[in-house]
Design a protein around this motif. Structure first.
Motif, PDB file in Angstrom:
ATOM      1  N   HIS A 139       0.844  -1.199   0.000  1.00 30.36           N
ATOM      2  CA  HIS A 139       0.000   0.000   0.000  1.00 30.36           C
ATOM      3  C   HIS A 139       0.882   1.253   0.000  1.00 30.36           C
ATOM      4  O   HIS A 139       0.601   2.227  -0.701  1.00 30.36           O
ATOM      5  CB  HIS A 139      -0.874  -0.034   1.261  1.00 30.36           C
ATOM      6  CG  HIS A 139      -1.894   1.051   1.362  1.00 30.36           C
ATOM      7  ND1 HIS A 139      -3.114   0.995   0.723  1.00 30.36           N
ATOM      8  CD2 HIS A 139      -1.890   2.227   2.059  1.00 30.36           C
ATOM      9  CE1 HIS A 139      -3.818   2.075   1.010  1.00 30.36           C
ATOM     10  NE2 HIS A 139      -3.100   2.838   1.815  1.00 30.36           N
ATOM     11  N   CYS A 140       1.928   1.198   0.807  1.00 32.27           N
ATOM     12  CA  CYS A 140       2.922   2.260   0.921  1.00 32.27           C
ATOM     13  C   CYS A 140       4.096   1.673   1.692  1.00 32.27           C
ATOM     14  O   CYS A 140       4.042   0.517   2.123  1.00 32.27           O
ATOM     15  CB  CYS A 140       2.364   3.490   1.633  1.00 32.27           C
ATOM     16  SG  CYS A 140       1.829   3.193   3.347  1.00 32.27           S
ATOM     17  N   VAL A 141       5.155   2.453   1.866  1.00 31.35           N
ATOM     18  CA  VAL A 141       6.304   1.995   2.648  1.00 31.35           C
ATOM     19  C   VAL A 141       6.660   3.039   3.698  1.00 31.35           C
ATOM     20  O   VAL A 141       6.455   4.240   3.502  1.00 31.35           O
ATOM     21  CB  VAL A 141       7.546   1.708   1.773  1.00 31.35           C
ATOM     22  CG1 VAL A 141       7.279   0.558   0.817  1.00 31.35           C
ATOM     23  CG2 VAL A 141       7.980   2.958   1.002  1.00 31.35           C
ATOM     24  N   GLY A 142       7.207   2.573   4.823  1.00 31.13           N
ATOM     25  CA  GLY A 142       7.736   3.462   5.842  1.00 31.13           C
ATOM     26  C   GLY A 142       9.252   3.450   5.749  1.00 31.13           C
ATOM     27  O   GLY A 142       9.848   2.399   5.514  1.00 31.13           O
ATOM     28  N   MET A 143       9.880   4.609   5.894  1.00 33.88           N
ATOM     29  CA  MET A 143      11.335   4.680   5.726  1.00 33.88           C
ATOM     30  C   MET A 143      11.936   5.648   6.740  1.00 33.88           C
ATOM     31  O   MET A 143      11.448   6.766   6.894  1.00 33.88           O
ATOM     32  CB  MET A 143      11.670   5.133   4.302  1.00 33.88           C
ATOM     33  CG  MET A 143      13.111   4.923   3.895  1.00 33.88           C
ATOM     34  SD  MET A 143      13.471   5.548   2.214  1.00 33.88           S
ATOM     35  CE  MET A 143      12.218   4.734   1.236  1.00 33.88           C
ATOM     36  N   GLY A 144      12.984   5.204   7.421  1.00 30.42           N
ATOM     37  CA  GLY A 144      13.600   6.028   8.443  1.00 30.42           C
ATOM     38  C   GLY A 144      14.995   6.498   8.127  1.00 30.42           C
ATOM     39  O   GLY A 144      15.187   7.447   7.372  1.00 30.42           O
ATOM     40  N   SER A 145      16.000   5.818   8.677  1.00 35.96           N
ATOM     41  CA  SER A 145      17.383   6.293   8.607  1.00 35.96           C
ATOM     42  C   SER A 145      17.912   6.439   7.186  1.00 35.96           C
ATOM     43  O   SER A 145      18.824   7.234   6.941  1.00 35.96           O
ATOM     44  CB  SER A 145      18.292   5.344   9.396  1.00 35.96           C
ATOM     45  OG  SER A 145      18.218   4.029   8.888  1.00 35.96           O
ATOM     46  N   GLN A 146      17.346   5.693   6.244  1.00 31.17           N
ATOM     47  CA  GLN A 146      17.807   5.800   4.856  1.00 31.17           C
ATOM     48  C   GLN A 146      17.514   7.179   4.267  1.00 31.17           C
ATOM     49  O   GLN A 146      18.191   7.627   3.344  1.00 31.17           O
ATOM     50  CB  GLN A 146      17.140   4.721   3.999  1.00 31.17           C
ATOM     51  CG  GLN A 146      17.504   3.294   4.368  1.00 31.17           C
ATOM     52  CD  GLN A 146      18.888   2.910   3.884  1.00 31.17           C
ATOM     53  OE1 GLN A 146      19.495   3.620   3.089  1.00 31.17           O
ATOM     54  NE2 GLN A 146      19.400   1.784   4.342  1.00 31.17           N
ATOM     55  N   LEU A 147      16.495   7.841   4.801  1.00 26.87           N
ATOM     56  CA  LEU A 147      16.165   9.201   4.353  1.00 26.87           C
ATOM     57  C   LEU A 147      16.914  10.266   5.136  1.00 26.87           C
ATOM     58  O   LEU A 147      17.063  11.395   4.668  1.00 26.87           O
ATOM     59  CB  LEU A 147      14.660   9.463   4.506  1.00 26.87           C
ATOM     60  CG  LEU A 147      13.703   8.908   3.464  1.00 26.87           C
ATOM     61  CD1 LEU A 147      12.273   9.264   3.838  1.00 26.87           C
ATOM     62  CD2 LEU A 147      14.028   9.435   2.076  1.00 26.87           C
ATOM     63  N   PHE A 148      17.361   9.896   6.329  1.00 26.93           N
ATOM     64  CA  PHE A 148      17.939  10.880   7.246  1.00 26.93           C
ATOM     65  C   PHE A 148      19.300  10.418   7.782  1.00 26.93           C
ATOM     66  O   PHE A 148      19.445  10.159   8.987  1.00 26.93           O
ATOM     67  CB  PHE A 148      16.984  11.121   8.424  1.00 26.93           C
ATOM     68  CG  PHE A 148      15.547  11.308   8.028  1.00 26.93           C
ATOM     69  CD1 PHE A 148      15.140  12.428   7.322  1.00 26.93           C
ATOM     70  CD2 PHE A 148      14.597  10.337   8.357  1.00 26.93           C
ATOM     71  CE1 PHE A 148      13.810  12.599   6.957  1.00 26.93           C
ATOM     72  CE2 PHE A 148      13.273  10.492   8.002  1.00 26.93           C
ATOM     73  CZ  PHE A 148      12.873  11.631   7.303  1.00 26.93           C
ATOM     74  N   PRO A 149      20.316  10.307   6.947  1.00 28.59           N
ATOM     75  CA  PRO A 149      21.643   9.903   7.432  1.00 28.59           C
ATOM     76  C   PRO A 149      22.144  10.856   8.510  1.00 28.59           C
ATOM     77  O   PRO A 149      21.857  12.061   8.474  1.00 28.59           O
ATOM     78  CB  PRO A 149      22.509   9.996   6.166  1.00 28.59           C
ATOM     79  CG  PRO A 149      21.541   9.867   5.022  1.00 28.59           C
ATOM     80  CD  PRO A 149      20.291  10.535   5.492  1.00 28.59           C
ATOM     81  N   LYS A 150      22.875  10.312   9.474  1.00 24.32           N
ATOM     82  CA  LYS A 150      23.353  11.125  10.596  1.00 24.32           C
ATOM     83  C   LYS A 150      24.168  12.335  10.137  1.00 24.32           C
ATOM     84  O   LYS A 150      24.021  13.433  10.666  1.00 24.32           O
ATOM     85  CB  LYS A 150      24.198  10.262  11.535  1.00 24.32           C
ATOM     86  CG  LYS A 150      23.398   9.254  12.348  1.00 24.32           C
ATOM     87  CD  LYS A 150      24.293   8.495  13.312  1.00 24.32           C
ATOM     88  CE  LYS A 150      23.491   7.512  14.161  1.00 24.32           C
ATOM     89  NZ  LYS A 150      24.348   6.761  15.110  1.00 24.32           N
ATOM     90  N   GLU A 151      25.022  12.116   9.135  1.00 30.63           N
ATOM     91  CA  GLU A 151      25.868  13.225   8.699  1.00 30.63           C
ATOM     92  C   GLU A 151      25.047  14.343   8.053  1.00 30.63           C
ATOM     93  O   GLU A 151      25.382  15.524   8.162  1.00 30.63           O
ATOM     94  CB  GLU A 151      26.946  12.730   7.730  1.00 30.63           C
ATOM     95  CG  GLU A 151      26.425  12.119   6.430  1.00 30.63           C
ATOM     96  CD  GLU A 151      26.117  10.629   6.544  1.00 30.63           C
ATOM     97  OE1 GLU A 151      25.992   9.978   5.490  1.00 30.63           O
ATOM     98  OE2 GLU A 151      26.006  10.123   7.687  1.00 30.63           O
ATOM     99  N   VAL A 152      23.940  13.972   7.414  1.00 27.29           N
ATOM    100  CA  VAL A 152      23.062  14.968   6.801  1.00 27.29           C
ATOM    101  C   VAL A 152      22.408  15.829   7.878  1.00 27.29           C
ATOM    102  O   VAL A 152      22.318  17.057   7.753  1.00 27.29           O
ATOM    103  CB  VAL A 152      21.985  14.280   5.935  1.00 27.29           C
ATOM    104  CG1 VAL A 152      20.899  15.269   5.517  1.00 27.29           C
ATOM    105  CG2 VAL A 152      22.634  13.663   4.697  1.00 27.29           C
ATOM    106  N   LEU A 153      21.969  15.184   8.953  1.00 26.26           N
ATOM    107  CA  LEU A 153      21.357  15.923  10.059  1.00 26.26           C
ATOM    108  C   LEU A 153      22.384  16.801  10.771  1.00 26.26           C
ATOM    109  O   LEU A 153      22.094  17.937  11.139  1.00 26.26           O
ATOM    110  CB  LEU A 153      20.721  14.948  11.050  1.00 26.26           C
ATOM    111  CG  LEU A 153      19.553  14.107  10.511  1.00 26.26           C
ATOM    112  CD1 LEU A 153      19.078  13.125  11.573  1.00 26.26           C
ATOM    113  CD2 LEU A 153      18.396  14.999  10.066  1.00 26.26           C
ATOM    114  N   GLN A 154      23.598  16.271  10.951  1.00 27.28           N
ATOM    115  CA  GLN A 154      24.644  17.028  11.616  1.00 27.28           C
ATOM    116  C   GLN A 154      25.015  18.285  10.828  1.00 27.28           C
ATOM    117  O   GLN A 154      25.266  19.347  11.393  1.00 27.28           O
ATOM    118  CB  GLN A 154      25.879  16.152  11.816  1.00 27.28           C
ATOM    119  CG  GLN A 154      25.685  15.051  12.851  1.00 27.28           C
ATOM    120  CD  GLN A 154      26.836  14.057  12.881  1.00 27.28           C
ATOM    121  OE1 GLN A 154      27.697  14.058  11.989  1.00 27.28           O
ATOM    122  NE2 GLN A 154      26.876  13.215  13.899  1.00 27.28           N
TER     123      GLN A 154
END
Length: 223
Positions: free
Chosen positions: A185-200
């Protein structure tokens, strides 16, 4: 009170195809992440109940999103009991996601007509979730319970099931095409969208671009 009905939640999950899954203790960072996803075309967002005072972060984030990202449907994940479910519903959560099936949670959500997606790892659990009023079933962790082959197998005898895998989903074409060809129906996605270095680095443009790219891929393969 929820701003979106449970039907709108389920429909938007399918139309968008991707539900980002994210938590951070920094409310301002969360706002920037939600805005980056919104700019990338995302319209459903799962804030995970993972840290101390997470409910306070969500309260401010949800109030902010209603003004700054008015079409974004904000929900909460990683909920495992009915008390916490009621707390987040009181804070305006439009949907509740859990890693497990809990009948108390189902009762609370159904009384308030709030969308509820429990985590399931078998056909029996998916059937039980349907009995308890679930529209979109979460399979978790998606890769560990059998990946796209599991979804394909379930859809044979249960073609009416609406399945959202979380865990083992990545924004590349090979992964997304496998899940959507299987019939999710859809997918849930976490860390693959938000790498730690990107957030830092506060590189929110990366998140916007990654969401946009993923949605373009999903549109090619979703049924």
């Amino acid at each position: 009170m929820a701003r979106f009905s449970r039907i709108e939640v389920a429909q938007t999950m399918k139309e968008t195809g991707l539900v980002p899954v994210f938590y951070h203790a920094d409310t301002e960072l969360c706002k920037q992440v939600v805005k980056a996803c919104y700019d990338g075309g995302i319209r459903v967002f799962e804030f995970t109940n993972r840290g101390d005072f997470a409910a306070e972060v969500f309260k401010e984030l949800n109030q902010w999103a209603a003004v700054e990202c008015p079409e974004m449907i904000m929900g909460v994940g990683s909920i495992v009991d009915e008390g916490t479910t009621a707390l987040y519903i009181a804070l305006g959560a439009n949907f509740i996601v859990s890693p497990l099936i809990d009948e108390g949670m189902a009762r609370v959500c159904n009384k308030r007509k709030i969308a509820w997606s429990p985590g399931c790892g078998s056909v029996t659990e998916i059937g039980r979730a349907h009995e308890l009023g679930c529209e979109v079933v979460k399979i978790f962790p998606g890769s560990s319970v059998g990946g796209p082959d599991f979804v394909k197998g379930v859809m044979g005898p249960m073609p009416y099931a609406s399945i959202m895998p979380t865990g083992g989903v990545s924004p590349d074409e090979a992964n997304l095409s496998a899940w959507f060809k299987a019939g999710v129906h859809c997918v849930g996605m976490g860390s693959q969208l938000f790498p730690k270095e990107v957030l830092q680095q506060r590189n929110f443009g990366y998140i916007t671009d990654k969401c946009r790219e993923a949605l373009e891929l999903i549109s090619k393969y979703k049924k």
